[in-house]
Design an enzyme around this catalytic site. Structure first.
Site, mmCIF file in Angstrom:
data_model
loop_
_atom_site.group_PDB
_atom_site.id
_atom_site.type_symbol
_atom_site.label_atom_id
_atom_site.label_comp_id
_atom_site.label_asym_id
_atom_site.label_seq_id
_atom_site.Cartn_x
_atom_site.Cartn_y
_atom_site.Cartn_z
ATOM 1 N N LYS A 46 7.921 -1.053 3.583
ATOM 2 C CA LYS A 46 8.014 -1.704 4.874
ATOM 3 C C LYS A 46 7.552 -3.164 4.799
ATOM 4 C CE LYS A 46 6.447 2.500 7.276
ATOM 5 N NZ LYS A 46 5.305 3.002 8.097
ATOM 6 N N GLU A 101 10.278 -9.002 -2.020
ATOM 7 C CA GLU A 101 9.067 -8.161 -2.021
ATOM 8 C C GLU A 101 7.929 -8.925 -1.353
ATOM 9 O OE1 GLU A 101 7.553 -5.471 -2.220
ATOM 10 O OE2 GLU A 101 7.615 -4.474 -4.159
ATOM 11 N N ASP A 102 7.069 -8.191 -0.680
ATOM 12 C CA ASP A 102 5.906 -8.832 -0.066
ATOM 13 C C ASP A 102 4.853 -9.213 -1.093
ATOM 14 O OD1 ASP A 102 5.432 -6.190 -0.682
ATOM 15 O OD2 ASP A 102 4.571 -5.643 1.248
ATOM 16 N N ASP A 105 1.360 -6.524 -7.397
ATOM 17 C CA ASP A 105 -0.020 -6.281 -7.832
ATOM 18 C C ASP A 105 0.012 -5.971 -9.330
ATOM 19 O OD1 ASP A 105 -2.591 -5.439 -8.212
ATOM 20 O OD2 ASP A 105 -2.602 -3.909 -6.666
ATOM 21 N N LYS A 133 -0.718 -11.120 -7.150
ATOM 22 C CA LYS A 133 -2.127 -11.099 -7.540
ATOM 23 C C LYS A 133 -2.201 -11.558 -8.996
ATOM 24 C CE LYS A 133 -3.555 -7.518 -4.368
ATOM 25 N NZ LYS A 133 -4.130 -6.187 -4.210
ATOM 26 N N ASP A 160 -0.034 -4.249 5.240
ATOM 27 C CA ASP A 160 -0.885 -3.446 6.123
ATOM 28 C C ASP A 160 -2.055 -2.824 5.381
ATOM 29 O OD1 ASP A 160 0.676 -1.567 4.593
ATOM 30 O OD2 ASP A 160 0.017 -0.025 5.996
HETATM 31 P P1 5GP Z 1 2.452 -2.889 -7.734
HETATM 32 O O1 5GP Z 1 3.460 -1.843 -8.082
HETATM 33 O O2 5GP Z 1 2.868 -4.300 -8.090
HETATM 34 O O3 5GP Z 1 1.089 -2.574 -8.284
HETATM 35 O O4 5GP Z 1 2.230 -2.825 -6.187
HETATM 36 C C1 5GP Z 1 3.160 -3.226 -5.275
HETATM 37 C C2 5GP Z 1 2.959 -2.516 -3.938
HETATM 38 O O5 5GP Z 1 1.588 -2.141 -3.728
HETATM 39 C C3 5GP Z 1 3.303 -3.458 -2.815
HETATM 40 O O6 5GP Z 1 4.672 -3.396 -2.503
HETATM 41 C C4 5GP Z 1 2.385 -2.963 -1.703
HETATM 42 O O7 5GP Z 1 2.997 -1.896 -1.022
HETATM 43 C C5 5GP Z 1 1.163 -2.413 -2.411
HETATM 44 N N1 5GP Z 1 0.047 -3.390 -2.487
HETATM 45 C C6 5GP Z 1 -0.503 -3.877 -3.618
HETATM 46 N N2 5GP Z 1 -1.532 -4.715 -3.328
HETATM 47 C C7 5GP Z 1 -1.605 -4.773 -1.982
HETATM 48 C C8 5GP Z 1 -2.477 -5.476 -1.069
HETATM 49 O O8 5GP Z 1 -3.386 -6.243 -1.422
HETATM 50 N N3 5GP Z 1 -2.263 -5.249 0.265
HETATM 51 C C9 5GP Z 1 -1.287 -4.420 0.716
HETATM 52 N N4 5GP Z 1 -1.187 -4.270 2.027
HETATM 53 N N5 5GP Z 1 -0.457 -3.747 -0.114
HETATM 54 C C10 5GP Z 1 -0.605 -3.928 -1.450
#
Ligand code: 5GP
Length: 177
Positions: A46, A101-102, A105, A133, A160
């Protein structure tokens, strides 16, 4: 000025910074795809819906919008595997696709998406991420990046915490207990 919500410790990216950068990213994308080939913008639900709405309204090139939903983290921890909860409505073969993508991480979600979408043979595949990040082991190509931020849990501008704080106009750090 209004006090920050008690759940939040500080603003990481201000509303002004976001709006300026979104405009710049849309300008960059519009320039890069000014040859007339239609773009296929894939928003990841979302979290990306607010970013995507602002970004696409600043694009000056023709584009279609579609969405995917992926399994997400529980609260503030990683749950491990990534899964498709809702897929695209159309095939992307031969299309110029940009993933919106928002946040990135660990990069696991974007890596997974890349692999899946690449397998569908798009003409090109790029990604546009609002915040990343900073991690040493991150090795994902992000052609359009908004901001690098510290490794803290952030909310706002689509992001969120347990469905709270999504509609804040800025990105803020959540307080740790
Ligand atoms: P990744 O797969 O890169 O570790 O994580 C990506 C997903 O983790 C993002 O699309 C999001 O849903 C969630 N996410 C990772 N870090 C954060 C954060 O600091 N805040 C929020 N709200 N979601 C995060």
């Amino acid at each position: 000025m209004n006090a920050l919500h008690p759940d939040l410790s500080r603003i990481v990216v201000s509303a002004d910074q976001i709006q300026t950068r979104v405009k710049e990213l849309a300008g960059q994308i519009s320039t890069d795809f000014s040859n007339g080939d239609q773009l296929y913008i894939v928003g990841i639900l979302k979290g990306a819906f607010i970013f995507l709405a602002d970004l696409t309204r600043q694009l000056t090139v023709p584009h279609a919008v579609d969405f995917m939903a992926l399994s997400s983290y529980g609260k503030t921890t990683s749950s491990g595997a990534v899964r498709i909860l809702m897929d695209l409505r159309e095939p992307i073969e031969g299309k110029n696709v940009i993933i919106v993508e928002d946040i990135v991480d660990t990069g696991r979600t974007l890596e997974y998406l890349y692999r899946i979408l690449k397998g569908r043979k798009p003409a090109s595949l790029h990604s546009c991420v609002l915040v990343r990040k900073q991690r040493d082991n991150l090795n994902i190509p992000i052609e359009y990046l908004g901001f690098d931020i510290p490794d803290v849990w952030v909310v706002g501008y689509g992001l969120d915490f347990a469905d709270k704080h999504r509609t804040l106009p800025y990105i803020a750090e959540l307080k740790r207990d």
